[in-house]
Motif scaffolding. Structure first.
Motif, PDB file in Angstrom:
ATOM      1  N   ALA A  31     -71.941 -16.238  30.980  1.00  0.00           N
ATOM      2  CA  ALA A  31     -73.222 -15.617  31.339  1.00  0.00           C
ATOM      3  C   ALA A  31     -73.787 -14.792  30.192  1.00  0.00           C
ATOM      4  CB  ALA A  31     -73.045 -14.741  32.576  1.00  0.00           C
ATOM      5  N   PHE A  32     -72.914 -14.303  29.322  1.00  0.00           N
ATOM      6  CA  PHE A  32     -73.342 -13.458  28.206  1.00  0.00           C
ATOM      7  C   PHE A  32     -73.334 -14.211  26.870  1.00  0.00           C
ATOM      8  CE2 PHE A  32     -72.058 -10.452  31.447  1.00  0.00           C
ATOM      9  CZ  PHE A  32     -73.035  -9.465  31.347  1.00  0.00           C
ATOM     10  N   THR A  33     -73.186 -15.537  26.925  1.00  0.00           N
ATOM     11  CA  THR A  33     -73.096 -16.334  25.697  1.00  0.00           C
ATOM     12  C   THR A  33     -74.445 -16.943  25.334  1.00  0.00           C
ATOM     13  OG1 THR A  33     -70.783 -16.870  26.158  1.00  0.00           O
ATOM     14  CG2 THR A  33     -71.918 -18.248  24.560  1.00  0.00           C
ATOM     15  N   HIS A  34     -75.014 -16.484  24.240  1.00  0.00           N
ATOM     16  CA  HIS A  34     -76.306 -16.985  23.764  1.00  0.00           C
ATOM     17  C   HIS A  34     -76.112 -18.315  23.039  1.00  0.00           C
ATOM     18  CE1 HIS A  34     -80.004 -16.859  21.146  1.00  0.00           C
ATOM     19  NE2 HIS A  34     -80.504 -16.550  22.333  1.00  0.00           N
ATOM     20  N   SER A  35     -77.155 -19.132  23.031  1.00  0.00           N
ATOM     21  CA  SER A  35     -77.075 -20.447  22.392  1.00  0.00           C
ATOM     22  C   SER A  35     -76.734 -20.345  20.908  1.00  0.00           C
ATOM     23  CB  SER A  35     -78.397 -21.199  22.576  1.00  0.00           C
ATOM     24  OG  SER A  35     -79.478 -20.446  22.039  1.00  0.00           O
ATOM     25  N   GLU A  51     -72.993 -21.732  16.381  1.00  0.00           N
ATOM     26  CA  GLU A  51     -72.172 -21.317  15.248  1.00  0.00           C
ATOM     27  C   GLU A  51     -70.683 -21.601  15.454  1.00  0.00           C
ATOM     28  OE1 GLU A  51     -72.751 -17.431  13.709  1.00  0.00           O
ATOM     29  OE2 GLU A  51     -74.910 -17.675  13.450  1.00  0.00           O
ATOM     30  N   HIS A  52     -70.251 -21.693  16.698  1.00  0.00           N
ATOM     31  CA  HIS A  52     -68.834 -21.909  16.981  1.00  0.00           C
ATOM     32  C   HIS A  52     -68.545 -23.350  17.411  1.00  0.00           C
ATOM     33  CE1 HIS A  52     -69.018 -17.532  16.939  1.00  0.00           C
ATOM     34  NE2 HIS A  52     -67.714 -17.527  16.823  1.00  0.00           N
ATOM     35  N   ARG A  53     -69.514 -24.225  17.193  1.00  0.00           N
ATOM     36  CA  ARG A  53     -69.345 -25.658  17.445  1.00  0.00           C
ATOM     37  C   ARG A  53     -68.866 -25.962  18.858  1.00  0.00           C
ATOM     38  NH1 ARG A  53     -66.199 -27.382  11.817  1.00  0.00           N
ATOM     39  NH2 ARG A  53     -67.804 -26.633  10.384  1.00  0.00           N
ATOM     40  N   ARG A  54     -69.458 -25.273  19.789  1.00  0.00           N
ATOM     41  CA  ARG A  54     -69.118 -25.538  21.182  1.00  0.00           C
ATOM     42  C   ARG A  54     -70.104 -26.536  21.785  1.00  0.00           C
ATOM     43  NH1 ARG A  54     -67.708 -19.507  23.467  1.00  0.00           N
ATOM     44  NH2 ARG A  54     -65.764 -19.234  22.331  1.00  0.00           N
ATOM     45  N   LYS A  55     -69.815 -26.935  23.005  1.00  0.00           N
ATOM     46  CA  LYS A  55     -70.720 -27.836  23.701  1.00  0.00           C
ATOM     47  C   LYS A  55     -71.983 -27.081  24.092  1.00  0.00           C
ATOM     48  CE  LYS A  55     -67.003 -30.653  25.615  1.00  0.00           C
ATOM     49  NZ  LYS A  55     -66.331 -31.138  26.848  1.00  0.00           N
ATOM     50  N   PRO A  56     -73.144 -27.764  24.037  1.00  0.00           N
ATOM     51  CA  PRO A  56     -74.408 -27.081  24.375  1.00  0.00           C
ATOM     52  C   PRO A  56     -74.398 -26.428  25.753  1.00  0.00           C
ATOM     53  CG  PRO A  56     -74.844 -29.199  23.353  1.00  0.00           C
ATOM     54  CD  PRO A  56     -73.359 -29.147  23.586  1.00  0.00           C
ATOM     55  N   ASN A  57     -73.705 -27.039  26.715  1.00  0.00           N
ATOM     56  CA  ASN A  57     -73.726 -26.475  28.077  1.00  0.00           C
ATOM     57  C   ASN A  57     -72.781 -25.300  28.251  1.00  0.00           C
ATOM     58  OD1 ASN A  57     -71.268 -27.755  28.084  1.00  0.00           O
ATOM     59  ND2 ASN A  57     -71.691 -29.093  29.838  1.00  0.00           N
ATOM     60  N   GLU A  58     -72.214 -24.792  27.156  1.00  0.00           N
ATOM     61  CA  GLU A  58     -71.352 -23.612  27.253  1.00  0.00           C
ATOM     62  C   GLU A  58     -72.130 -22.315  27.033  1.00  0.00           C
ATOM     63  OE1 GLU A  58     -66.809 -24.633  26.261  1.00  0.00           O
ATOM     64  OE2 GLU A  58     -68.100 -24.745  24.503  1.00  0.00           O
ATOM     65  N   ASP A  59     -73.433 -22.410  26.776  1.00  0.00           N
ATOM     66  CA  ASP A  59     -74.229 -21.184  26.690  1.00  0.00           C
ATOM     67  C   ASP A  59     -74.677 -20.792  28.092  1.00  0.00           C
ATOM     68  OD1 ASP A  59     -76.521 -22.652  27.400  1.00  0.00           O
ATOM     69  OD2 ASP A  59     -77.075 -23.002  25.309  1.00  0.00           O
ATOM     70  N   VAL A 101     -73.301  -9.097  25.038  1.00  0.00           N
ATOM     71  CA  VAL A 101     -73.805 -10.416  24.647  1.00  0.00           C
ATOM     72  C   VAL A 101     -73.040 -10.969  23.448  1.00  0.00           C
ATOM     73  CG1 VAL A 101     -75.833 -11.736  23.952  1.00  0.00           C
ATOM     74  CG2 VAL A 101     -76.100  -9.788  25.480  1.00  0.00           C
ATOM     75  N   LEU A 102     -72.694 -12.257  23.529  1.00  0.00           N
ATOM     76  CA  LEU A 102     -72.059 -12.972  22.424  1.00  0.00           C
ATOM     77  C   LEU A 102     -73.148 -13.697  21.645  1.00  0.00           C
ATOM     78  CD1 LEU A 102     -69.007 -14.467  24.385  1.00  0.00           C
ATOM     79  CD2 LEU A 102     -69.039 -12.434  22.934  1.00  0.00           C
ATOM     80  N   LEU A 103     -73.374 -13.286  20.398  1.00  0.00           N
ATOM     81  CA  LEU A 103     -74.476 -13.792  19.585  1.00  0.00           C
ATOM     82  C   LEU A 103     -73.975 -14.441  18.303  1.00  0.00           C
ATOM     83  CD1 LEU A 103     -76.930 -10.745  19.689  1.00  0.00           C
ATOM     84  CD2 LEU A 103     -77.178 -12.871  20.957  1.00  0.00           C
TER      85      LEU A 103
END
Length: 248
Positions: free
Chosen positions: A40-44, A49-57, A115-117
């Protein structure tokens, strides 16, 4: 040929960061799925920057949270203001579920600190950006709904949002005088009269106290920085009185 080594995708840390643990303690709500809370606090920008899946924001949670807020606040307003018209309810709800109000709710709980930015967003002041904070508040509501259910969402709002409504933070968009007049005309109860009872304070900081009466019987009093505001507060008090009387 040597086998290719498959690298693991970098996801949320197995151990919940301390700031999210303390946040749950502060709001007295423990998430079953703490990764959902962090999402919930993870910005796109952090995801990119951390090479995660788009739906993890948090964008999908924001979508859900917006709908949950609309429902829960609509229900609260529907029950609190039984004489308010559909148009007035819509206007009031819009003033609550809007960016400035959501930002105020987020700041009240220091959401910006959680928030994770991404680095770029961090350097450009993302933690204080109104649109970002409003989105995070909606995403948190969405996560809370998924993890704990609607009753917990309502309990959370009763603690942090509904009191603001009760305190009159959004009364600038409400016309209590019109509501009171509508009831009196509908019931053919008689004639409403507003009277200024008192003016006090210096000219630059004047306070007025007004009374509203029905057929000479006082229904409510209110105070404000102008005669208009004092009359609105008196009408609001009268509406509350009529609501209580109707339940007895």
């Amino acid at each position: 040929m040597p086998k290719k080594v498959r690298t693991k995708e970098r996801r949320f840390p197995e151990k919940t960061p301390e700031k999210f643990i303390k946040f749950q303690e502060r709001i007295e709500i423990s998430f079953h799925d703490e990764k959902l809370l962090m999402q919930a606090f993870t910005h796109s920008s952090y995801v990119n920057e951390h090479r995660r899946k788009p739906n993890e924001d948090n964008e999908r949670l924001e979508f859900l949270g917006d709908a949950v807020l609309e429902l829960t606040i609509s229900q609260f307003l529907f029950n609190k203001y039984p004489t308010m018209s559909e148009g007035q309810l819509t206007k009031l709800r819009a003033s609550i579920v809007c960016e400035p109000s959501l930002v105020a709710f987020a700041n009240q709980l220091s959401f910006g600190d959680l928030v994770l930015l991404g680095k770029g967003e961090e350097l450009t002041g993302g933690r204080e950006r109104p649109a970002l904070l409003a989105d995070v508040f909606e995403a948190f509501i969405g996560a809370l709904f998924l993890d704990k259910g609607l009753d917990t969402v309502v309990s959370f709002l009763q603690k942090y949002v509904f009191p603001k409504i009760n305190e009159g933070a959004f009364s600038h968009v409400m016309d209590f005088k019109s509501q009171l007049q509508e009831i009196v005309q509908r019931d053919n109860s008689g004639i409403l009269e507003y009277k200024v009872l008192q003016e006090k304070g210096p000219a630059h900081n004047r306070e007025f106290v007004s009374r509203v009466s029905l057929n000479g019987i006082e229904l409510g009093t209110g105070s404000g920085r102008s005669k208009k505001e004092a009359e609105q507060k008196a009408a609001q008090a009268a509406l509350e009185k009529l609501k209580l009387d109707s339940k007895q």
